[in-house]
Write an enzyme that holds these catalytic residues in place. Structure first.
Site, PDB file in Angstrom:
ATOM      1  N   GLU A  41      -2.168  14.191  16.715  1.00  0.00           N
ATOM      2  CA  GLU A  41      -1.076  14.135  17.702  1.00  0.00           C
ATOM      3  C   GLU A  41      -1.510  14.896  18.954  1.00  0.00           C
ATOM      4  OE1 GLU A  41       2.211  12.971  18.392  1.00  0.00           O
ATOM      5  OE2 GLU A  41       1.871  14.198  20.178  1.00  0.00           O
ATOM      6  N   ARG A 113      17.360  13.697  18.901  1.00  0.00           N
ATOM      7  CA  ARG A 113      16.006  13.241  18.548  1.00  0.00           C
ATOM      8  C   ARG A 113      15.107  14.421  18.143  1.00  0.00           C
ATOM      9  NH1 ARG A 113      10.339  13.518  19.862  1.00  0.00           N
ATOM     10  NH2 ARG A 113       9.442  11.525  19.324  1.00  0.00           N
ATOM     11  N   ARG A 191      20.317  10.519  31.170  1.00  0.00           N
ATOM     12  CA  ARG A 191      20.652  10.986  29.825  1.00  0.00           C
ATOM     13  C   ARG A 191      20.849  12.489  29.837  1.00  0.00           C
ATOM     14  NH1 ARG A 191      17.566   7.353  26.242  1.00  0.00           N
ATOM     15  NH2 ARG A 191      18.387   8.749  24.669  1.00  0.00           N
ATOM     16  N   ASP A 309       6.715   1.881  18.643  1.00  0.00           N
ATOM     17  CA  ASP A 309       6.791   1.469  20.055  1.00  0.00           C
ATOM     18  C   ASP A 309       5.452   0.954  20.578  1.00  0.00           C
ATOM     19  OD1 ASP A 309       9.419   2.162  20.175  1.00  0.00           O
ATOM     20  OD2 ASP A 309       9.180   3.839  21.555  1.00  0.00           O
ATOM     21  N   ALA A 322      13.901   3.088  16.742  1.00  0.00           N
ATOM     22  CA  ALA A 322      13.404   4.074  15.779  1.00  0.00           C
ATOM     23  C   ALA A 322      13.468   3.512  14.356  1.00  0.00           C
ATOM     24  CB  ALA A 322      14.223   5.351  15.889  1.00  0.00           C
TER      25      ALA A 322
END
Ligand SMILES: Cc1cc2nc3c(=O)[nH]c(=O)nc-3n(C[C@H](O)[C@H](O)[C@H](O)COP(=O)(O)OP(=O)(O)OC[C@H]3O[C@@H](n4cnc5c(N)ncnc54)[C@H](O)[C@@H]3O)c2cc1C
Length: 432
Positions: A41, A113, A191, A309, A322
Site C-alpha cells: 500500500e 469510511r 462532502r 475501482d 464498495a
C-alpha cells in the site's frame, strides 16, 4: 456464521496492490482460503480519511463472515428505517424503506469510511496478513508461470497479482496495453462529516439528529443533496452532487469553501440551508471521475487482475462501489481455491467471467438513478413515487458472491473458450 478455522495452505502466493476495501477484502478472503497474501500500500500510514460510505447487504454478509468484525462495526453504523425523498423546495415525494430490504436481504453497513476501514484493516493484521505501508507499486510484470510488481525499487513475485489500486490504477496499463486516463464525469460532490450538536439546537433541523438516525435526499435540477445522521444522531454527514466541469483531479483531500455550496443551493428548502449554516468550513470537493467500462480486467497472461475501482469505478448513485469491490475479493478467494496453484490462470479468467456482467448491471443502476434524480418530472414523480426510488432489487442485494462462485465455478471454466457466452451466462436474471 463467522468461523476462524484456518484451512490448509494452498501454496498460492497472492500479491495485492492497495489496501482499500477491494484490496483488504481480497486479502482477507484469500487468507481465509489458505492462500499466502502480501499487501503493498502506497500510503505511509493509516489515516481516518473520507466520510460516508455504504455497504449494502450483498457485502454486509462478507463482513459477517469475519470473526468479530460485525460487533465492532455495529455501534458506528447508520440505523434509520428508510430514505425520505423530497423536492429541492422541501415537499416530500416518498420514502424508500430500508427495513424491508434489511429483512429480506440482510444487514447493511453505512458509516464513516475511515472508521470502517480502520476496523477492517486491523482485522486483516490480526489474522496475520502481511501489510506493507509506504510501498508504491510502479511496475507490473508477468510470465506464463508467475506475476509480480516493483515497489520502492524492490521486486515482489507471486502466482497472481491483484491490482486494487483504485480509480487511478497503474495496473490498468499492463491489462489494457495502453495508459487509460480518467475523464471528467461533468459532476463533483461537496462532502462533509461533523458533530450534529448545532443541528440539534434548531427546531427545523433537530428532527434529523434526535430520536435516532435519519436519512433524507433532496432532488433538484441537475443536482441532489443527501444528508444522514449516524451513531444515534450524534454525527452528521451530507453530500451534494452538482455540475462541475473544472478538472478531473479526484482527491479525498481537496477542499472547497462552504460558500460555493451555498451558491449552488441558493433558493433550496430552508432546512437544507440551515444544515449548510451549521456545517464547518471548508468542505471536501470531490471531482467525480468517469471511465468507460473496460473491455477486460485481466492481463494477457491471466496472472494480473484489476479489482474494485481499478476495474470498475461506480457513480455514487449506485450505492454499490464498495460492495462490488468486496464481492470481487470474495469471488477471487473461491476461484483461486478451485483453480489451485496449477490453474491460477484459469481461476483469474473465471473470476472475470463470473463478475463482469453483474458489475456492469450494477453500474447501470447508478447511471439510471442519477439521470432520474437530476431530471425529475415533478408531476410524474408525485403520481408515481416508485419511479424515483433507488433502483435496487433482489438480484443486486440478495446475492452471496462466495456461494455464487462456488456454485458456478465449474461450468464457467468449461465455457471459458467462448468469452461472449461465458459472460452472458452470468448476466443477472433481472437484466437478461
Ligand atoms: C482516502 C480515501 C477516502 C475515500 N473516502 C470515501 C468516502 O468517504 N465515501 C465513499 O463512498 N468512497 C470513498 N472512497 C472510495 C471508496 O473507498 C472506493 O470507491 C471503494 O471502496 C472501492 O475501493 P477500492 O479498494 O477499489 O479503491 P480505493 O478505496 O481507492 O483504494 C485504493 C488503494 O490503493 C492504494 N494505491 C493506489 N495506487 C497505489 C500504488 N501504485 N501502489 C500501492 N498502493 C496504491 C491507495 O492508496 C488506496 O489505499 C475513498 C477512497 C480513498 C482512497
Amino acid at each position: 456464521m463467522a468461523s476462524s478455522a484456518q484451512p490448509p495452505k494452498s501454496g498460492v502466493r497472492v500479491i495485492v496492490v492497495g489496501a482499500g476495501f477491494a484490496g483488504l477484502t481480497a486479502a482477507i478472503e484469500c487468507h481465509r482460503k489458505g492462500h499466502d497474501v502480501l499487501i503493498l500500500e502506497s500510503f505511509p500510514e493509516l489515516k481516518i480519511l473520507g466520510d460516508i460510505i455504504s455497504f449494502a447487504p450483498n457485502s454486509g454478509r462478507i463482513f459477517q463472515r469475519w470473526p468479530g468484525v460485525d460487533a465492532q462495526l455495529d455501534p458506528i453504523i447508520h440505523k434509520s428505517d428508510g430514505l425520505l425523498i423530497k423536492t429541492y423546495l422541501g415537499e416530500t415525494l416518498t420514502k424508500q424503506i430500508w427495513d424491508a430490504e434489511g429483512l429480506a436481504y440482510g444487514k447493511a453497513y453505512n458509516g464513516h469510511r475511515g472508521e470502517i476501514h480502520e476496523i477492517v484493516y486491523h482485522h486483516a493484521l490480526d489474522i496475520g496478513i502481511d501489510i506493507r505501508l509506504g510501498y508504491k507499486v510502479d511496475d507490473y510484470f508477468e510470465t506464463e508461470d508467475e506475476a509480480g510488481v516493483v515497489a520502492n525499487g524492490e521486486r515482489f513475485v507471486g502466482d497472481v497479482v491483484l491490482a486494487a489500486d483504485g480509480v487511478r490504477s497503474k495496473g490498468r496499463t499492463i491489462v489494457l496495453g495502453y495508459e487509460d486516463k480518467p475523464k471528467s464525469s461533468g459532476y463533483a460532490i461537496y462532502r462533509t462529516w461533523f458533530d450534529s450538536a448545532r443541528l440539534a439546537e434548531d427546531p427545523d433541523t433537530a428532527w434529523m439528529v434526535t430520536n435516532g438516525d435519519r436519512h433524507c435526499a433532496w432532488l433538484g435540477p441537475d443536482i441532489h443533496f443527501i444528508a444522514a445522521s449516524i451513531k444515534n444522531g450524534k454525527d452528521f454527514s451530507w453530500v451534494c452532487t452538482h455540475k462541475d466541469e473544472a478538472d478531473i483531479e479526484e482527491s479525498w483531500q481537496a477542499h472547497a469553501p462552504l460558500a460555493d455550496a451555498l451558491k449552488v443551493l441558493e433558493g433550496w428548502d430552508p432546512v437544507v440551508l440551515k444544515i449548510l449554516k451549521a456545517t464547518p468550513d471548508p468542505l471536501i470537493d470531490w471531482k467525480l471521475v468517469y471511465r468507460e467500462p473496460l473491455p477486460t480486467w485481466i492481463s494477457p497472461k491471466r496472472r494480473i487482475a484489476l479489482i474494485g475501482d481499478a476495474a470498475h469505478p461506480f457513480l455514487p448513485t449506485s450505492i454499490q462501489g464498495a460492495s462490488q469491490a468486496m464481492e470481487d475479493g470474495a469471488t477471487l478467494g473461491v476461484c483461486l481455491t478451485r483453480g489451485g496453484k496449477t490453474h491460477v490462470q484459469e481461476a483469474v479468467a473465471a473470476f472475470e467471467a463470473l463478475r463482469y456482467e453483474r458489475v456492469r448491471a450494477a453500474q447501470k443502476t447508478g447511471e439510471k438513478t442519477r439521470d432520474t434524480w437530476h431530471k425529475v418530472d415533478w408531476k410524474e414523480a408525485k403520481k408515481d413515487p416508485e419511479s424515483i426510488k433507488l433502483k435496487r432489487g433482489s438480484w443486486l442485494l440478495n446475492f452471496d458472491a462466495e456461494e455464487y462462485a462456488e456454485e458456478n465455478y465449474s461450468r464457467t471454466v468449461a465455457l471459458l473458450h467462448d468469452p461472449v457466452a461465458v459472460r452472458a451466462l452470468h448476466r443477472p436474471n433481472a437484466i437478461k
